[in-house]
Design a protein around this motif. Sequence first.
Motif, PDB file in Angstrom:
ATOM      1  N   LEU A   1       0.847  -1.208   0.000  1.00 28.27           N
ATOM      2  CA  LEU A   1       0.000   0.000   0.000  1.00 28.27           C
ATOM      3  C   LEU A   1       0.876   1.250   0.000  1.00 28.27           C
ATOM      4  CD1 LEU A   1      -3.087   0.720   0.099  1.00 28.27           C
ATOM      5  CD2 LEU A   1      -2.675   1.379   2.463  1.00 28.27           C
ATOM      6  N   ARG A   2       1.916   1.220   0.846  1.00 29.33           N
ATOM      7  CA  ARG A   2       2.795   2.386   0.916  1.00 29.33           C
ATOM      8  C   ARG A   2       3.517   2.630  -0.421  1.00 29.33           C
ATOM      9  NH1 ARG A   2       6.985   0.845   4.284  1.00 29.33           N
ATOM     10  NH2 ARG A   2       8.053   0.401   2.346  1.00 29.33           N
ATOM     11  N   THR A   3       3.982   1.550  -1.019  1.00 31.25           N
ATOM     12  CA  THR A   3       4.684   1.661  -2.306  1.00 31.25           C
ATOM     13  C   THR A   3       3.753   2.217  -3.383  1.00 31.25           C
ATOM     14  OG1 THR A   3       6.046  -0.219  -1.687  1.00 31.25           O
ATOM     15  CG2 THR A   3       6.009   0.347  -4.025  1.00 31.25           C
ATOM     16  N   LEU A   4       2.507   1.722  -3.380  1.00 32.25           N
ATOM     17  CA  LEU A   4       1.523   2.212  -4.350  1.00 32.25           C
ATOM     18  C   LEU A   4       1.262   3.699  -4.129  1.00 32.25           C
ATOM     19  CD1 LEU A   4      -0.565   1.691  -6.601  1.00 32.25           C
ATOM     20  CD2 LEU A   4      -2.203   1.055  -4.813  1.00 32.25           C
ATOM     21  N   ARG A   5       1.120   4.091  -2.855  1.00 32.62           N
ATOM     22  CA  ARG A   5       0.900   5.507  -2.537  1.00 32.62           C
ATOM     23  C   ARG A   5       2.045   6.361  -3.085  1.00 32.62           C
ATOM     24  NH1 ARG A   5       1.512   8.258   2.297  1.00 32.62           N
ATOM     25  NH2 ARG A   5       3.523   7.240   2.409  1.00 32.62           N
ATOM     26  N   ASP A   6       3.280   5.897  -2.845  1.00 30.10           N
ATOM     27  CA  ASP A   6       4.439   6.678  -3.295  1.00 30.10           C
ATOM     28  C   ASP A   6       4.424   6.822  -4.817  1.00 30.10           C
ATOM     29  OD1 ASP A   6       5.123   6.809  -0.652  1.00 30.10           O
ATOM     30  OD2 ASP A   6       6.758   5.342  -0.773  1.00 30.10           O
ATOM     31  N   GLU A   7       4.023   5.751  -5.484  1.00 31.29           N
ATOM     32  CA  GLU A   7       3.958   5.789  -6.949  1.00 31.29           C
ATOM     33  C   GLU A   7       2.852   6.761  -7.413  1.00 31.29           C
ATOM     34  OE1 GLU A   7       2.981   2.009  -8.826  1.00 31.29           O
ATOM     35  OE2 GLU A   7       2.153   3.161 -10.514  1.00 31.29           O
ATOM     36  N   LEU A   8       1.665   6.646  -6.803  1.00 28.25           N
ATOM     37  CA  LEU A   8       0.536   7.479  -7.221  1.00 28.25           C
ATOM     38  C   LEU A   8       0.789   8.959  -6.937  1.00 28.25           C
ATOM     39  CD1 LEU A   8      -2.437   5.273  -5.991  1.00 28.25           C
ATOM     40  CD2 LEU A   8      -1.611   5.515  -8.343  1.00 28.25           C
ATOM     41  N   HIS A   9       1.521   9.209  -5.861  1.00 31.43           N
ATOM     42  CA  HIS A   9       1.837  10.594  -5.491  1.00 31.43           C
ATOM     43  C   HIS A   9       2.386  11.348  -6.695  1.00 31.43           C
ATOM     44  CE1 HIS A   9       2.741  13.862  -2.828  1.00 31.43           C
ATOM     45  NE2 HIS A   9       3.976  13.899  -3.271  1.00 31.43           N
ATOM     46  N   GLY A  10       3.173  10.668  -7.500  1.00 28.64           N
ATOM     47  CA  GLY A  10       3.795  11.290  -8.664  1.00 28.64           C
ATOM     48  C   GLY A  10       2.818  11.668  -9.770  1.00 28.64           C
ATOM     49  N   VAL A  11       1.641  11.031  -9.790  1.00 29.31           N
ATOM     50  CA  VAL A  11       0.683  11.331 -10.877  1.00 29.31           C
ATOM     51  C   VAL A  11      -0.572  12.045 -10.377  1.00 29.31           C
ATOM     52  CG1 VAL A  11       1.488   9.494 -12.390  1.00 29.31           C
ATOM     53  CG2 VAL A  11      -0.335   9.001 -10.751  1.00 29.31           C
ATOM     54  N   CYS A  12      -0.647  12.298  -9.065  1.00 29.40           N
ATOM     55  CA  CYS A  12      -1.800  13.027  -8.525  1.00 29.40           C
ATOM     56  C   CYS A  12      -1.686  14.510  -8.870  1.00 29.40           C
ATOM     57  CB  CYS A  12      -1.864  12.882  -6.997  1.00 29.40           C
ATOM     58  SG  CYS A  12      -2.585  11.336  -6.467  1.00 29.40           S
ATOM     59  N   PRO A  13      -2.821  15.183  -9.032  1.00 31.48           N
ATOM     60  CA  PRO A  13      -2.776  16.620  -9.289  1.00 31.48           C
ATOM     61  C   PRO A  13      -2.277  17.363  -8.046  1.00 31.48           C
ATOM     62  CG  PRO A  13      -5.040  15.868  -9.006  1.00 31.48           C
ATOM     63  CD  PRO A  13      -4.184  14.657  -8.980  1.00 31.48           C
ATOM     64  N   PRO A  14      -1.827  18.614  -8.221  1.00 34.52           N
ATOM     65  CA  PRO A  14      -1.380  19.414  -7.074  1.00 34.52           C
ATOM     66  C   PRO A  14      -2.492  19.490  -6.032  1.00 34.52           C
ATOM     67  CG  PRO A  14      -1.018  20.592  -9.141  1.00 34.52           C
ATOM     68  CD  PRO A  14      -1.788  19.358  -9.475  1.00 34.52           C
ATOM     69  N   GLY A  15      -2.123  19.414  -4.773  1.00 34.26           N
ATOM     70  CA  GLY A  15      -3.123  19.509  -3.711  1.00 34.26           C
ATOM     71  C   GLY A  15      -3.634  18.161  -3.242  1.00 34.26           C
ATOM     72  N   VAL A  16      -3.344  17.106  -3.974  1.00 31.79           N
ATOM     73  CA  VAL A  16      -3.719  15.758  -3.516  1.00 31.79           C
ATOM     74  C   VAL A  16      -2.422  15.027  -3.175  1.00 31.79           C
ATOM     75  CG1 VAL A  16      -4.863  13.585  -4.105  1.00 31.79           C
ATOM     76  CG2 VAL A  16      -5.746  15.746  -5.025  1.00 31.79           C
ATOM     77  N   SER A  17      -2.200  14.807  -1.872  1.00 31.95           N
ATOM     78  CA  SER A  17      -0.896  14.259  -1.470  1.00 31.95           C
ATOM     79  C   SER A  17      -0.962  12.791  -1.059  1.00 31.95           C
ATOM     80  CB  SER A  17      -0.332  15.074  -0.317  1.00 31.95           C
ATOM     81  OG  SER A  17      -1.072  14.811   0.852  1.00 31.95           O
ATOM     82  N   LEU A  18      -2.154  12.296  -0.788  1.00 31.53           N
ATOM     83  CA  LEU A  18      -2.310  10.906  -0.309  1.00 31.53           C
ATOM     84  C   LEU A  18      -1.424  10.645   0.920  1.00 31.53           C
ATOM     85  CD1 LEU A  18      -2.384   8.947  -3.715  1.00 31.53           C
ATOM     86  CD2 LEU A  18      -4.295   9.950  -2.465  1.00 31.53           C
ATOM     87  N   ALA A  19      -1.373  11.626   1.816  1.00 32.48           N
ATOM     88  CA  ALA A  19      -0.487  11.522   2.977  1.00 32.48           C
ATOM     89  C   ALA A  19      -0.922  10.442   3.968  1.00 32.48           C
ATOM     90  CB  ALA A  19      -0.419  12.866   3.694  1.00 32.48           C
ATOM     91  N   GLU A  20      -2.222  10.144   4.005  1.00 34.22           N
ATOM     92  CA  GLU A  20      -2.711   9.216   5.034  1.00 34.22           C
ATOM     93  C   GLU A  20      -2.726   7.767   4.541  1.00 34.22           C
ATOM     94  OE1 GLU A  20      -3.485  10.205   8.060  1.00 34.22           O
ATOM     95  OE2 GLU A  20      -3.659  12.382   7.795  1.00 34.22           O
ATOM     96  N   LEU A  21      -2.276   6.875   5.411  1.00 33.47           N
ATOM     97  CA  LEU A  21      -2.367   5.432   5.158  1.00 33.47           C
ATOM     98  C   LEU A  21      -3.130   4.810   6.321  1.00 33.47           C
ATOM     99  CD1 LEU A  21       1.270   4.575   3.930  1.00 33.47           C
ATOM    100  CD2 LEU A  21      -0.804   4.828   2.529  1.00 33.47           C
ATOM    101  N   SER A  22      -4.365   4.357   6.055  1.00 30.92           N
ATOM    102  CA  SER A  22      -5.190   3.720   7.079  1.00 30.92           C
ATOM    103  C   SER A  22      -5.007   2.217   6.954  1.00 30.92           C
ATOM    104  CB  SER A  22      -6.662   4.110   6.856  1.00 30.92           C
ATOM    105  OG  SER A  22      -7.530   3.286   7.632  1.00 30.92           O
ATOM    106  N   MET A  23      -4.225   1.651   7.870  1.00 28.13           N
ATOM    107  CA  MET A  23      -3.964   0.210   7.814  1.00 28.13           C
ATOM    108  C   MET A  23      -3.529  -0.273   9.182  1.00 28.13           C
ATOM    109  SD  MET A  23      -0.572   0.397   5.376  1.00 28.13           S
ATOM    110  CE  MET A  23       1.037   0.981   5.980  1.00 28.13           C
ATOM    111  N   GLY A  24      -3.919  -1.523   9.504  1.00 26.97           N
ATOM    112  CA  GLY A  24      -3.594  -2.107  10.796  1.00 26.97           C
ATOM    113  C   GLY A  24      -4.818  -2.181  11.679  1.00 26.97           C
TER     114      GLY A  24
END
Length: 234
Positions: free
Chosen positions: A184-207
Amino acid sequence: MADPRQIIADNVARVRDEMAEAAAAAGRAADSVRLIGVSKYVDAATTELLLAAGVRDLGESRPQQLWDKAAEPALADARWHLVGHLQRNKVRRTLQASPVIHSVDSKRLLTAINDEAAAADASIEVLLEVNCSGESAKHGFSAEELRELAPTLGDFDHARVLGLMTMAARDGSQATAGANFAALRTLRDELHGVCPPGVSLAELSMGMSGDFPVAIAEGATMIRVGSRLFAGLG
Ligand SMILES: *Cc1c(COP(=O)(O)O)cnc(C)c1O
């Protein structure tokens, strides 16, 4: 019989200790992880004891239960989180409680939430649920679907996408859970690069109760813990 208030306070203290330990071991600040107390197992009176023990973020998995508890005056200080599946015909009613919705599992649902929030002139915080384990019984986007969706996330003015959520595979091993969370974290880091400005996907809800330390090791910012908080209540 021990006092339920004391049992829950002790359980919360133990979970918070383990959270701090896991964060320290990962070189992370203790306050970088938020505890969401999943109160789906108990009634409103017992849920109130979680609030009394200092857990203000409360999670429910069924919309109806969230609606009912959000209407309880004794629970007015809670910040609500919907962690279970949401049907589109329940979106409007759910938005009245202004929860963080962790379980957005389709573009259709995201669109419905955005439209209803716009109609109510509201802004709602959401997470995109990812099926990291590949189990067919689980809800959630595939990585492929998210790669397609991510560049369009700026189009949803009233549904603020804070990050990603997942549940580990059912097999129960810590190693499998760790692999799912790392994915999940790796996917987030990858998506971060293609998200528009202002969308950071900073939160990871897991566990959850059985695997939150490994989730914190893998970068969780929100953990969703239920049964551990009520252990010993009988
Ligand atoms: C029930 C539930 C939890 C909490 O699970 P426990 O194992 O009781 O801690 C977390 N997340 C979701 C989506 C749930 O449905």
